[in-house]
Design an enzyme around this catalytic site. Sequence first.
Site, short mmCIF file in Angstrom:
data_model
loop_
_atom_site.label_atom_id
_atom_site.label_comp_id
_atom_site.label_asym_id
_atom_site.label_seq_id
_atom_site.Cartn_x
_atom_site.Cartn_y
_atom_site.Cartn_z
N GLN A 7 -6.20 -1.44 44.84
CA GLN A 7 -6.53 -0.51 45.41
C GLN A 7 -5.87 0.81 44.66
O GLN A 7 -4.87 0.58 43.81
CB GLN A 7 -6.30 -0.43 46.77
CG GLN A 7 -6.96 -1.08 47.76
CD GLN A 7 -6.72 -1.00 49.19
OE1 GLN A 7 -5.86 -1.58 49.76
NE2 GLN A 7 -7.58 -0.25 49.84
N HIS A 8 -6.45 2.02 45.08
CA HIS A 8 -5.81 3.32 44.66
C HIS A 8 -5.93 3.76 43.15
O HIS A 8 -5.77 4.80 43.05
CB HIS A 8 -4.56 3.30 45.21
CG HIS A 8 -4.26 2.92 46.73
ND1 HIS A 8 -4.86 3.44 47.79
CD2 HIS A 8 -3.41 1.83 47.11
CE1 HIS A 8 -4.36 3.06 48.69
NE2 HIS A 8 -3.48 1.89 48.56
N ASP A 18 -8.49 -4.93 47.20
CA ASP A 18 -7.95 -6.31 47.25
C ASP A 18 -7.67 -6.51 48.70
O ASP A 18 -7.57 -7.76 48.95
CB ASP A 18 -6.87 -6.28 46.37
CG ASP A 18 -5.72 -5.19 46.67
OD1 ASP A 18 -5.75 -4.39 47.40
OD2 ASP A 18 -4.76 -5.06 45.61
#
Length: 482
Positions: free
Chosen positions: A72-73, A236
């Site tokens: 992520q991110h 994830d």
Amino acid sequence: MTELRLVAGVDCSTQATKVVVCDAETGAVLREGRAPHPDGTQVDPEAWWQAWQIASDGLLDGVEAVAIGGQQHGMVLLDDSGEVVHPAVLWNDTSSADATTELIAELGGPEAWAEAIGSVPVPSFTVTKLRWLRDEAARGAAEVRRDAARRAAAVVLPHDWMTHRLAADRHGIEGITTDRGDASGTGWWSPTTNDYRTDLVELAFGRQLALPRVAGPAEIVGQTSFGAAIAAGTGDNAAAALGLDLQPGDVAVSLGTSGTAFARSTHPTADPTGLVAGFADATGEYLPLVCTLNAARVMSATAQMLGLELSAFDEAALTSPGSDGLVLLPFLDGERTPDLPHSTGLIYGLTRATMQPATMARAAVEGLLCGLADAVDALRDQGLPVQRVLLLGGGARSRAVQALAPALLGAEVVLPEPAEYVALGAARQAAWALSGAATPPTWQIPVGKPEPAITVDATTIRANYEQVLTNTRPLLAQPYNQ
């Protein structure tokens, strides 16, 4: 006999790409592959593609659908032609710490962010990385950053980039997709309204950027060069929740390098304290999540300090009669929950009686679990029932953790068999998209038997932990002078 239908799930994580090929009906894993990623917090996305090619080599014959579960991110910036203009800035790059503080203040504080996107940004969020790059370019930083800020036309996430790269008919930035689960970690998408907050992109970067279309949970978004359908993919944590088939009342507690506690919810959450990130999941619902920076390595570091092998450390913690009031605050790498990024670990209650290896080992496990218990309680405070904890990750293999967790987490503990749950969740999503059904296929999750629970005075252990944390918090909030 009915011929098997095969699907592939991919975990494009921080450290590696992992691929599983599964029976679409049962979820049985038939083939697996893995390839490492380079170290660092800024990485050329092409390294992920190369890792995918290595990890999937020889595995894809007969695969009818594939989905990507991604870290992520991470921020991937593209120009109009779809070329990457800057190394991907990953979730664990903390360069945007100052940018985070600025952005929170500029929108009106934590409450304003919680209302806007369901979460209060931390340096891992993509929105903070956009501001960091803008500021770096404005300060006349390295040419690669100034050039990236000028050329950037779109911002996407690692799973978005990989999904688009898989498509045989991709054209520039046209047709790039994401999903609700991953979009909810950017800092500019609201799980409550199911829509982008483009004003937050402009707040962070100073101008608009193209954003991926948010695909439906079971949507097919493209086709690979080998003829497989491409499902939407997800982040994830959302993929792991799908792989575990989390049910209402379940909380997954993962003890890896970092610790996470997350649960499915039928309603969005918005925690102005910032403890709970109000993410979306991969099914159309929600995935409130709490993250700590310190988990399994608390035990390995304490074992090293004591001069014990990890197995001996675990046995010492399990057989010790208790910690005798010894408290370890396990903030060895700083901490995110509680928000103490500059903190260090702290040991309180040293006496001649408690300065024993077994007592210290027990205090380390109790301290680790108290931090995760605070995370689970934060989910309870958002109105989520906690009836069962699914204990995951490398740290969950500790017999002492298994034995102490029921009392300290306040719920029944079950132990899913070790598996690549992010990749499994992506595979389950691929099977769902392939089937065209209204709900994901039912896959059985093998569950092992944890260590028998130990009866301990959990109230006193947690009270001691909270008292030491409260009394030392002003000290822990200060930068540590090495």
